[in-house]
Design a protein around this motif. Structure first.
Motif, PDB file in Angstrom:
ATOM      1  N   VAL A   1     -23.702  46.977 127.026  1.00  0.00           N
ATOM      2  CA  VAL A   1     -22.952  45.862 127.360  1.00  0.00           C
ATOM      3  C   VAL A   1     -21.304  46.635 127.581  1.00  0.00           C
ATOM      4  CG1 VAL A   1     -22.154  43.865 126.150  1.00  0.00           C
ATOM      5  CG2 VAL A   1     -24.417  44.230 125.641  1.00  0.00           C
ATOM      6  N   TYR A   2     -21.165  45.914 128.284  1.00  0.00           N
ATOM      7  CA  TYR A   2     -19.796  45.844 128.949  1.00  0.00           C
ATOM      8  C   TYR A   2     -19.087  43.937 128.550  1.00  0.00           C
ATOM      9  CZ  TYR A   2     -15.155  46.244 131.112  1.00  0.00           C
ATOM     10  OH  TYR A   2     -13.818  46.611 131.419  1.00  0.00           O
ATOM     11  N   GLN A   3     -18.209  44.132 127.772  1.00  0.00           N
ATOM     12  CA  GLN A   3     -17.676  43.429 127.600  1.00  0.00           C
ATOM     13  C   GLN A   3     -16.302  42.753 128.468  1.00  0.00           C
ATOM     14  OE1 GLN A   3     -19.747  41.330 123.782  1.00  0.00           O
ATOM     15  NE2 GLN A   3     -19.118  39.859 125.077  1.00  0.00           N
ATOM     16  N   SER A   4     -15.839  42.477 129.018  1.00  0.00           N
ATOM     17  CA  SER A   4     -14.296  41.769 129.229  1.00  0.00           C
ATOM     18  C   SER A   4     -13.780  40.324 130.008  1.00  0.00           C
ATOM     19  CB  SER A   4     -13.821  43.047 130.729  1.00  0.00           C
ATOM     20  OG  SER A   4     -12.848  42.863 130.734  1.00  0.00           O
ATOM     21  N   ASP A   5     -12.715  40.232 129.381  1.00  0.00           N
ATOM     22  CA  ASP A   5     -12.267  38.624 129.891  1.00  0.00           C
ATOM     23  C   ASP A   5     -11.085  39.027 130.502  1.00  0.00           C
ATOM     24  OD1 ASP A   5     -10.408  39.591 128.015  1.00  0.00           O
ATOM     25  OD2 ASP A   5     -10.529  38.133 126.543  1.00  0.00           O
ATOM     26  N   TYR A   6     -10.870  40.268 131.112  1.00  0.00           N
ATOM     27  CA  TYR A   6     -10.056  40.553 132.030  1.00  0.00           C
ATOM     28  C   TYR A   6      -9.903  39.632 133.624  1.00  0.00           C
ATOM     29  CZ  TYR A   6      -7.686  42.275 136.197  1.00  0.00           C
ATOM     30  OH  TYR A   6      -6.545  42.637 137.213  1.00  0.00           O
ATOM     31  N   ARG A   7      -9.189  38.928 133.930  1.00  0.00           N
ATOM     32  CA  ARG A   7      -9.210  37.663 135.165  1.00  0.00           C
ATOM     33  C   ARG A   7      -8.251  38.371 136.143  1.00  0.00           C
ATOM     34  NH1 ARG A   7     -12.410  34.106 136.340  1.00  0.00           N
ATOM     35  NH2 ARG A   7     -13.389  33.212 134.405  1.00  0.00           N
ATOM     36  N   PRO A   8      -8.136  38.476 137.207  1.00  0.00           N
ATOM     37  CA  PRO A   8      -7.184  38.576 138.492  1.00  0.00           C
ATOM     38  C   PRO A   8      -6.231  38.246 138.565  1.00  0.00           C
ATOM     39  CG  PRO A   8      -9.111  38.975 139.301  1.00  0.00           C
ATOM     40  CD  PRO A   8      -9.261  38.873 137.789  1.00  0.00           C
ATOM     41  N   VAL A   9      -6.156  36.674 138.284  1.00  0.00           N
ATOM     42  CA  VAL A   9      -5.910  35.621 138.348  1.00  0.00           C
ATOM     43  C   VAL A   9      -5.958  34.618 137.380  1.00  0.00           C
ATOM     44  CG1 VAL A   9      -5.600  35.478 141.042  1.00  0.00           C
ATOM     45  CG2 VAL A   9      -6.878  34.235 140.092  1.00  0.00           C
ATOM     46  N   PRO A  10      -5.337  34.238 136.845  1.00  0.00           N
ATOM     47  CA  PRO A  10      -5.585  32.956 135.389  1.00  0.00           C
ATOM     48  C   PRO A  10      -6.458  31.527 136.122  1.00  0.00           C
ATOM     49  CG  PRO A  10      -3.375  32.679 136.457  1.00  0.00           C
ATOM     50  CD  PRO A  10      -3.547  33.459 137.226  1.00  0.00           C
TER      51      PRO A  10
ATOM     52  N   GLU B   1     -29.757  40.157 122.804  1.00  0.00           N
ATOM     53  CA  GLU B   1     -31.002  39.900 122.369  1.00  0.00           C
ATOM     54  C   GLU B   1     -31.211  40.280 124.539  1.00  0.00           C
ATOM     55  OE1 GLU B   1     -34.770  36.371 122.830  1.00  0.00           O
ATOM     56  OE2 GLU B   1     -32.259  35.840 121.730  1.00  0.00           O
ATOM     57  N   VAL B   2     -30.903  39.946 125.391  1.00  0.00           N
ATOM     58  CA  VAL B   2     -30.620  40.151 126.977  1.00  0.00           C
ATOM     59  C   VAL B   2     -31.159  42.109 126.952  1.00  0.00           C
ATOM     60  CG1 VAL B   2     -30.096  40.460 129.276  1.00  0.00           C
ATOM     61  CG2 VAL B   2     -31.124  38.216 128.076  1.00  0.00           C
ATOM     62  N   ALA B   3     -29.982  42.298 126.180  1.00  0.00           N
ATOM     63  CA  ALA B   3     -29.501  43.495 126.265  1.00  0.00           C
ATOM     64  C   ALA B   3     -30.702  44.556 125.809  1.00  0.00           C
ATOM     65  CB  ALA B   3     -27.952  44.154 125.315  1.00  0.00           C
ATOM     66  N   ARG B   4     -31.259  44.235 124.577  1.00  0.00           N
ATOM     67  CA  ARG B   4     -32.235  44.872 123.828  1.00  0.00           C
ATOM     68  C   ARG B   4     -33.456  44.830 124.733  1.00  0.00           C
ATOM     69  NH1 ARG B   4     -29.968  42.194 119.279  1.00  0.00           N
ATOM     70  NH2 ARG B   4     -31.484  40.584 119.145  1.00  0.00           N
TER      71      ARG B   4
END
Length: 135
Positions: free
Chosen positions: A62-71, A53-56
């Motif tokens: 939209v770019y989504q990632s669940d990458y984390r440099p540290v756990p 909704e916010v993107a519209r």
């Protein structure tokens, strides 16, 4: 001087729905979208509940990632008990006169090798916790 803007970075974009602060962010984004349509707006949030909704509304990709440099290790402290995210008790925390909540002991387990983020329910709790950690 708006014509000098190239990119505007808005961290914690989920604040859009948060009372007076959210209104300020919404007004800022609205003004940018209207007055500077060529400006790139980079909005960031790890917890935005209504991302499509916010993107519209922002006419955004939209770019989504669940990458984390540290756990990420999450725990919740209730009273003197420390719980993991599955609500299992990990252990009890010892309180002292100088550290009645036991926060300093927990922080010292992690720092200085890693970072710690403490969430408090109220501003007063946050201030009390900060004072306790400084001691």
């Amino acid at each position: 001087r708006l014509n000098e803007l190239g990119t505007v970075v808005i961290d914690e974009l989920h604040m859009l729905g948060d009372g007076p602060r959210g209104v300020s962010v919404e007004v800022l984004v609205s003004k940018l979208l209207f007055a500077c349509p060529e400006v790139q707006i980079l909005g960031m949030s790890a917890t935005i509940p209504n991302l499509p909704e916010v993107a519209r509304w922002m006419c955004a990709d939209v770019y989504q990632s669940d990458y984390r440099p540290v756990p990420l290790k999450e725990h919740v402290k209730v009273g003197q008990e420390l719980y993991d995210v599955d609500r299992a008790v990990v252990r009890s925390i010892e309180a002292t006169e100088d550290d009645p909540q036991g926060l300093a002991a927990l922080v010292n387990e992690v720092c200085p090798d890693h970072s710690v983020l403490i969430f408090c329910a109220t501003k007063a709790n946050c201030q009390d916790s900060a004072r306790a950690l400084v001691r």
